[in-house]
Enzyme design. Structure first.
Site, mmCIF file in Angstrom:
data_model
loop_
_atom_site.group_PDB
_atom_site.id
_atom_site.type_symbol
_atom_site.label_atom_id
_atom_site.label_comp_id
_atom_site.label_asym_id
_atom_site.label_seq_id
_atom_site.Cartn_x
_atom_site.Cartn_y
_atom_site.Cartn_z
ATOM 1 N N HIS A 109 5.568 -24.165 2.441
ATOM 2 C CA HIS A 109 6.059 -22.816 2.221
ATOM 3 C C HIS A 109 6.214 -22.113 3.563
ATOM 4 O O HIS A 109 5.537 -22.436 4.532
ATOM 5 C CB HIS A 109 5.128 -22.035 1.287
ATOM 6 C CG HIS A 109 3.693 -22.060 1.707
ATOM 7 N ND1 HIS A 109 2.870 -23.148 1.504
ATOM 8 C CD2 HIS A 109 2.920 -21.129 2.322
ATOM 9 C CE1 HIS A 109 1.676 -22.881 1.978
ATOM 10 N NE2 HIS A 109 1.674 -21.660 2.487
ATOM 11 N N LEU A 110 7.104 -21.153 3.588
ATOM 12 C CA LEU A 110 7.414 -20.364 4.782
ATOM 13 C C LEU A 110 6.794 -18.980 4.629
ATOM 14 O O LEU A 110 6.995 -18.325 3.604
ATOM 15 C CB LEU A 110 8.932 -20.236 4.939
ATOM 16 C CG LEU A 110 9.467 -19.234 5.949
ATOM 17 C CD1 LEU A 110 9.178 -19.699 7.368
ATOM 18 C CD2 LEU A 110 10.960 -19.025 5.759
#
Length: 167
Positions: free
Chosen positions: A119-120
């Site tokens: 995830h960012l």
């Protein structure tokens, strides 16, 4: 010695640890506001961080359970990047930050709290948002509740989408 009371934090301390994968399970539940899901794209979605570094701290994750960035499909990568643009525009509209930290923590040693699902992170930053509290007392002051930030960011995303559709 001075004491800083933060009684609202006890709910996080006492909360049972989640056994599944929030990035897989939460989108399937269709309880977006409760689960802090701000927006759903085709291959990825935007979710607020329940333990934010700053107000407006969000994460963008693919729906597919994948633990290695290099294993993301082209479609997933493109959706994550497009959603990051949408979120930055929405954060600028809603919270007027002076800058952003964006990052991907791959592996526990790099700070990944959830290692098995990439995830960012997007963290809005303001001039002067670092003060004496983290240095002196190892305490971060978050000046807005998650519910308030959710409502504000949800409206800002809708505004950006409406502006993009009118072009």
């Amino acid at each position: 010695m001075k004491l800083l009371w933060a009684p609202w934090r006890i709910q996080y301390i006492r909360a049972p640890k989640y056994n599944g994968c929030i990035f897989c399970d939460f989108p399937k539940e269709n309880r977006d506001k409760e689960r802090l899901i701000l927006y759903r794209g085709k291959h990825a979605f935007i979710i607020m961080n329940n333990y934010p570094y700053n107000p407006g701290h969000v994460m963008i994750a693919p729906y597919r359970h994948v633990g290695k960035w290099e294993e993301l499909s082209d479609e997933e990568l493109l959706d994550i990047m497009k959603l990051s643009q949408l979120m930055i525009k929405a954060l600028k509209n809603a919270m007027n930050p002076d800058g952003f930290n964006m990052g991907i923590n791959i592996g526990r040693v790099a700070g990944a709290g959830i290692e098995d699902h990439v995830h960012l992170h997007i963290v809005p930053r303001w001039n002067g948002d670092t003060n004496f509290m983290p240095v002196v007392d190892d305490t971060k002051v978050i000046p807005e509740s998650l519910d308030e930030a959710y409502d504000e960011l949800k409206k800002a995303i809708e505004k950006v989408l409406n502006e993009n559709n009118s072009d």
